[in-house]
Scaffold this active site. Sequence first.
Site, PDB file in Angstrom:
ATOM      1  N   ARG A  91       0.840  -1.199   0.000  1.00  0.00           N
ATOM      2  CA  ARG A  91       0.000   0.000   0.000  1.00  0.00           C
ATOM      3  C   ARG A  91       0.874   1.249   0.000  1.00  0.00           C
ATOM      4  O   ARG A  91       1.772   1.394   0.811  1.00  0.00           O
ATOM      5  CB  ARG A  91      -0.913   0.024   1.223  1.00  0.00           C
ATOM      6  N   ARG A 102      -7.103  -1.499  -3.192  1.00  0.00           N
ATOM      7  CA  ARG A 102      -5.896  -1.582  -2.361  1.00  0.00           C
ATOM      8  C   ARG A 102      -5.638  -3.021  -1.942  1.00  0.00           C
ATOM      9  O   ARG A 102      -6.564  -3.815  -1.829  1.00  0.00           O
ATOM     10  CB  ARG A 102      -5.987  -0.679  -1.145  1.00  0.00           C
ATOM     11  N   ASP A 105      -5.874  -2.470   3.758  1.00  0.00           N
ATOM     12  CA  ASP A 105      -6.270  -1.253   4.461  1.00  0.00           C
ATOM     13  C   ASP A 105      -6.473  -1.645   5.916  1.00  0.00           C
ATOM     14  O   ASP A 105      -7.237  -2.562   6.209  1.00  0.00           O
ATOM     15  CB  ASP A 105      -7.568  -0.699   3.858  1.00  0.00           C
ATOM     16  N   ASP A 107      -7.504  -0.108   9.644  1.00  0.00           N
ATOM     17  CA  ASP A 107      -8.070   1.029  10.369  1.00  0.00           C
ATOM     18  C   ASP A 107      -8.115   0.720  11.851  1.00  0.00           C
ATOM     19  O   ASP A 107      -8.629  -0.331  12.262  1.00  0.00           O
ATOM     20  CB  ASP A 107      -9.494   1.340   9.888  1.00  0.00           C
TER      21      ASP A 107
END
Length: 171
Positions: A91, A102, A105, A107
């Site tokens: 990424r 992507r 990811d 978070d």
Amino acid sequence: MESERQIRSASVLIALGGNVGDVRATFRKAITHICGMAQALLVARSSDYTTPPWGDEDQAPFVNACIEIETSLDPHALLFVMQKVEQKFGRTRDKERRWGPRTLDLDLIAYDDVSLQTPELTLPHPRLFERAFVLVPLGEIAPDRMIGGIRVRDGLASVSTQGIERLSDTG
């Protein structure tokens, strides 16, 4: 005799997503890296779910999952680790389009019950309760967790889960 310093560990929720490459294999490896680099204990891991793209809908479906870890890293140090893991799996945030395709990811959804707002990090995640693709796997591993005054299961009940499907454990 000196007293031992207590190292407090935090209960942390992390969302994983991706739609490029073998996402499920990436998740397995990324979770190992997160736990190793953050000296964290993996407490729970949700199933993987296929989910419709969000934000930018002109792309392949995503795979999403959530994990709960315990770590003594502070939130900013953990964010740094998570961004290093994203980079390891290809990424490059500065070269991608917002909400676009992507490989990985990550978070940071919640860190204990910490409320934080800095230029780099907002806790709990500010758009958590708009995102069924996070709430569905989160509801599997932490349905009764209170985040920002809302129970995960109650937040999940208030969003559409249309198009989200649990993937088999093999794969």
